[in-house]
Design a protein around this motif. Structure first.
Motif, mmCIF file in Angstrom:
data_model
loop_
_atom_site.group_PDB
_atom_site.id
_atom_site.type_symbol
_atom_site.label_atom_id
_atom_site.label_comp_id
_atom_site.label_asym_id
_atom_site.label_seq_id
_atom_site.Cartn_x
_atom_site.Cartn_y
_atom_site.Cartn_z
ATOM 1 N N ALA A 120 0.845 -1.210 0.000
ATOM 2 C CA ALA A 120 0.000 0.000 0.000
ATOM 3 C C ALA A 120 0.874 1.252 0.000
ATOM 4 O O ALA A 120 0.570 2.252 -0.676
ATOM 5 C CB ALA A 120 -0.915 -0.010 1.221
ATOM 6 N N GLU A 121 1.986 1.209 0.739
ATOM 7 C CA GLU A 121 2.922 2.339 0.764
ATOM 8 C C GLU A 121 3.615 2.519 -0.600
ATOM 9 O O GLU A 121 3.794 3.643 -1.062
ATOM 10 C CB GLU A 121 3.980 2.131 1.855
ATOM 11 N N ALA A 184 0.087 -16.416 -5.422
ATOM 12 C CA ALA A 184 -0.437 -15.712 -4.237
ATOM 13 C C ALA A 184 0.075 -14.271 -4.207
ATOM 14 O O ALA A 184 -0.654 -13.348 -3.830
ATOM 15 C CB ALA A 184 -0.036 -16.448 -2.967
ATOM 16 N N PHE A 185 1.329 -14.078 -4.623
ATOM 17 C CA PHE A 185 1.881 -12.717 -4.620
ATOM 18 C C PHE A 185 1.214 -11.865 -5.706
ATOM 19 O O PHE A 185 0.949 -10.687 -5.491
ATOM 20 C CB PHE A 185 3.402 -12.761 -4.814
ATOM 21 N N HIS A 190 -2.503 -7.460 -7.130
ATOM 22 C CA HIS A 190 -3.782 -7.091 -7.720
ATOM 23 C C HIS A 190 -4.657 -6.384 -6.679
ATOM 24 O O HIS A 190 -5.234 -5.333 -6.946
ATOM 25 C CB HIS A 190 -4.440 -8.374 -8.252
ATOM 26 N N ARG A 191 -4.702 -6.966 -5.476
ATOM 27 C CA ARG A 191 -5.539 -6.383 -4.410
ATOM 28 C C ARG A 191 -5.031 -5.010 -3.978
ATOM 29 O O ARG A 191 -5.805 -4.161 -3.535
ATOM 30 C CB ARG A 191 -5.597 -7.314 -3.201
ATOM 31 N N ALA A 192 -3.708 -4.797 -4.110
ATOM 32 C CA ALA A 192 -3.144 -3.483 -3.736
ATOM 33 C C ALA A 192 -3.449 -2.431 -4.802
ATOM 34 O O ALA A 192 -3.162 -1.254 -4.606
ATOM 35 C CB ALA A 192 -1.643 -3.611 -3.544
ATOM 36 N N GLY A 193 -3.987 -2.858 -5.950
ATOM 37 C CA GLY A 193 -4.385 -1.901 -6.983
ATOM 38 C C GLY A 193 -3.496 -1.882 -8.217
ATOM 39 O O GLY A 193 -3.730 -1.114 -9.137
#
Ligand SMILES: C[S@@+](CC[C@H](N)C(=O)[O-])C[C@H]1O[C@@H](n2cnc3c(N)ncnc32)[C@H](O)[C@@H]1O
Length: 228
Positions: A120-121, A184-185, A190-193
């Motif tokens: 996220a950072e 998984a990574f 993907h989830r982080a955008g």
């Protein structure tokens, strides 16, 4: 831990990877392909080997790392180049939003156990359209896996006991075995955008270069989601 092993870190890197680490970082640099004058964050820059290729591409590099002793070596090694070393944490980077044209992180993310927080950072400090390449170890699959596990569990600790700190290098093997699989990574990225995710296996799948982009429309999409 990295403060303690800093002095011998480069030597052990080259020795234990059988010289492959030069090739891995070259792939990372090629995949980022920074343009001259661009500002690149080398996250977990350590002793600076991961920043060197970026500097040769003509980029201006900021190396962020937790370890004072690792950064001291980077400062000496890269003196006179467009390199600024900053001591700080990946979880709360001392930079404004959208500060960097690109970002690299070589063998650092595995040590950031709150991985989604670090991603996220990374997403926050990249400019929209900015690319990043994360280089990280991985457990190979198939016939090579048991041999590699033996190398991690027996050979590396034995060599590091003589030349450096056994427990630090036991941690290395342990953390490699526990790290996310490439699928998984990819899901985490993907989830982080991140978009345009590309995963390149290197050296029989013992290392992956994970390349991705912060989309141009990220801000508006995020705002839309916040409104909903
Ligand atoms: C294996 S070294 C990699 C150094 C360098 N990138 C290279 O390619 O040789 C990992 C580095 O990550 C740094 N590190 C670990 N956790 C960190 C965190 N939360 N924030 C910033 N740096 C971190 C360590 O201090 C260490 O220098």
């Amino acid at each position: 831990m990295f403060d303690d092993i800093a002095k011998r870190y480069d030597l052990l890197n080259h020795l234990l990877s059988l010289g492959q680490d030069f090739y891995w970082r070259r792939v990372m640099t090629r995949e980022l392909s920074a343009q001259p004058g661009q500002l690149i964050l080398d996250l977990a820059a350590g002793t600076g080997d991961s920043s060197l290729g970026l500097l040769k591409q003509g980029a201006e590099v900021v190396g962020l790392d937790l370890s004072h002793n690792m950064l001291a070596i980077a400062r000496a090694k890269l003196a006179g180049m467009s390199f600024a070393a900053v001591q700080g944490s990946a979880y709360a980077m001392p930079f404004h939003d959208s500060s960097f044209d690109g970002l690299t992180c070589a063998f650092g993310i595995r040590n950031m156990h709150e991985t989604p927080k670090a991603l996220a950072e990374i997403f926050r400090v990249l400019k929209p359209g900015g690319r990043m390449v994360i280089l990280e170890f991985s457990m190979p699959t198939g016939w090579f896996r048991p041999m590699y596990r033996l190398y991690l569990r027996a050979v590396i600790p034995a060599i590091s006991q003589v030349l450096s700190d056994r427990s630090a290098y036991e941690y290395l093997g342990d953390s490699i075995e526990k790290f996310y699989t490439p699928p998984a990574f990819r899901e985490l990225l993907h989830r982080a955008g991140f978009t345009a995710i590309k995963q390149i296996p290197l050296s029989l799948g013992t290392v992956y270069a994970h390349a991705a982009q912060k989309p141009f429309a990220a801000e508006s999409k995020k705002n839309r989601n916040e409104v909903q």
